[in-house]
Write a protein that holds these residues in place. Structure first.
Motif, PDB file in Angstrom:
ATOM      1  N   ASN A 196       0.653  -1.268   0.321  1.00 54.10           N
ATOM      2  CA  ASN A 196      -0.041   0.139   0.252  1.00 54.10           C
ATOM      3  C   ASN A 196       0.887   1.006  -0.081  1.00 54.10           C
ATOM      4  O   ASN A 196       0.394   2.256   0.399  1.00 54.10           O
ATOM      5  CB  ASN A 196      -0.857   0.437   1.539  1.00 54.10           C
ATOM      6  CG  ASN A 196      -2.160  -1.461   1.248  1.00 54.10           C
ATOM      7  OD1 ASN A 196      -2.341  -1.445   0.083  1.00 54.10           O
ATOM      8  ND2 ASN A 196      -1.961  -2.005   2.201  1.00 54.10           N
ATOM      9  N   GLY A 197       2.228   1.335  -0.088  1.00 58.48           N
ATOM     10  CA  GLY A 197       2.998   2.275   0.054  1.00 58.48           C
ATOM     11  C   GLY A 197       3.350   3.300   0.911  1.00 58.48           C
ATOM     12  O   GLY A 197       3.945   3.446   1.305  1.00 58.48           O
ATOM     13  N   LEU A 198       2.639   2.036   2.100  1.00 62.17           N
ATOM     14  CA  LEU A 198       3.213   2.334   3.717  1.00 62.17           C
ATOM     15  C   LEU A 198       4.872   2.345   4.005  1.00 62.17           C
ATOM     16  O   LEU A 198       5.457   0.763   4.101  1.00 62.17           O
ATOM     17  CB  LEU A 198       2.659   1.427   4.732  1.00 62.17           C
ATOM     18  CG  LEU A 198       1.233   2.102   4.119  1.00 62.17           C
ATOM     19  CD1 LEU A 198      -0.080   2.078   5.518  1.00 62.17           C
ATOM     20  CD2 LEU A 198       0.721   4.021   4.886  1.00 62.17           C
ATOM     21  N   CYS A 199       5.888   3.025   4.934  1.00 65.44           N
ATOM     22  CA  CYS A 199       6.526   2.406   5.292  1.00 65.44           C
ATOM     23  C   CYS A 199       6.708   2.022   6.906  1.00 65.44           C
ATOM     24  O   CYS A 199       5.952   2.799   7.445  1.00 65.44           O
ATOM     25  CB  CYS A 199       7.771   3.663   5.022  1.00 65.44           C
ATOM     26  SG  CYS A 199       8.145   4.917   3.857  1.00 65.44           S
ATOM     27  N   ILE A 200       7.408   0.952   7.294  1.00 64.06           N
ATOM     28  CA  ILE A 200       7.093   0.371   7.915  1.00 64.06           C
ATOM     29  C   ILE A 200       8.531  -0.241   8.745  1.00 64.06           C
ATOM     30  O   ILE A 200       9.569  -0.554   8.103  1.00 64.06           O
ATOM     31  CB  ILE A 200       6.456  -0.849   8.172  1.00 64.06           C
ATOM     32  CG1 ILE A 200       4.767  -0.521   7.430  1.00 64.06           C
ATOM     33  CG2 ILE A 200       6.648  -1.798   9.392  1.00 64.06           C
ATOM     34  CD1 ILE A 200       3.832  -2.141   7.149  1.00 64.06           C
TER      35      ILE A 200
END
Length: 187
Positions: free
Chosen positions: A10-14
């Motif tokens: 989803n394009g989230l940086c984790i």
């Protein structure tokens, strides 16, 4: 024990932290957050922005529920004003590159203080700008944020050094600044 970085589908940086950083075992944010923190806090790099995200803790006592003003409000307003001034040709740099007493730095420092992050002097701001504009400089520009918490995160260096990610972060930054620019008057 190791910390990891990934960008999900989803394009989230984790970032998963082991051991926890600042009481948190994970941080999840969109790449646009890196761009906005860089601009609003006067940070030198994406690495500094990520370190600030990991270390910052908002002082909620500074939130005014009557007006909706919080720690970030002044920084948004000052940056918007500075961008409007730059669109009309006003500069905070002297001919020799020295940063003049910069009201934007002062407001950024109020925001930094409200996020419990180190403050930035005009001298540090001037050195950072010089390092950012120096050709072939091996010195990493810094606005005073301790980036040590980002040094041993598996996958982060690869993310930050990947050209497509650099382009994506540059585009996020361009969109952020464009969102604050005054509308162009046709005439």
């Amino acid at each position: 024990m190791s910390s990891t970085f990934e960008m999900d589908e989803n394009g989230l940086c984790i970032i998963r932290c082991d051991p926890p950083v600042n009481g948190s075992d994970s941080f999840v944010f969109q790449p646009e957050v890196i761009a906005s923190w860089k601009a609003l806090l006067g940070l030198a790099s994406a690495r500094e922005a990520i370190a600030a995200i990991m270390q910052g803790r908002e002082d909620m006592r500074r939130y005014d529920p009557k007006t909706g003003r919080g720690v970030w409000t002044g920084a948004f307003e000052a940056l918007e004003s500075a961008l409007a001034d730059s669109a009309t040709g006003v500069s905070m740099l002297a001919d020799d590159g020295e940063v003049l007493d910069d009201p934007l730095t002062a407001v950024r420092n109020k925001t930094r203080e409200g996020m419990r992050l180190p403050l930035m002097s005009n001298e540090i701001d001037a050195r950072m700008r010089a390092a950012l504009t120096a050709d072939g400089s091996d010195a990493e520009a810094s606005s005073g944020i301790d980036v040590a918490c980002t040094r041993n995160i598996d996958g982060l260096d690869e993310f930050l050094n990947d050209d497509s990610n650099k382009n994506m972060l540059d585009e996020c930054e361009e969109r952020f600044f464009a969102s604050l620019m005054p509308p162009i008057k046709e005439g």
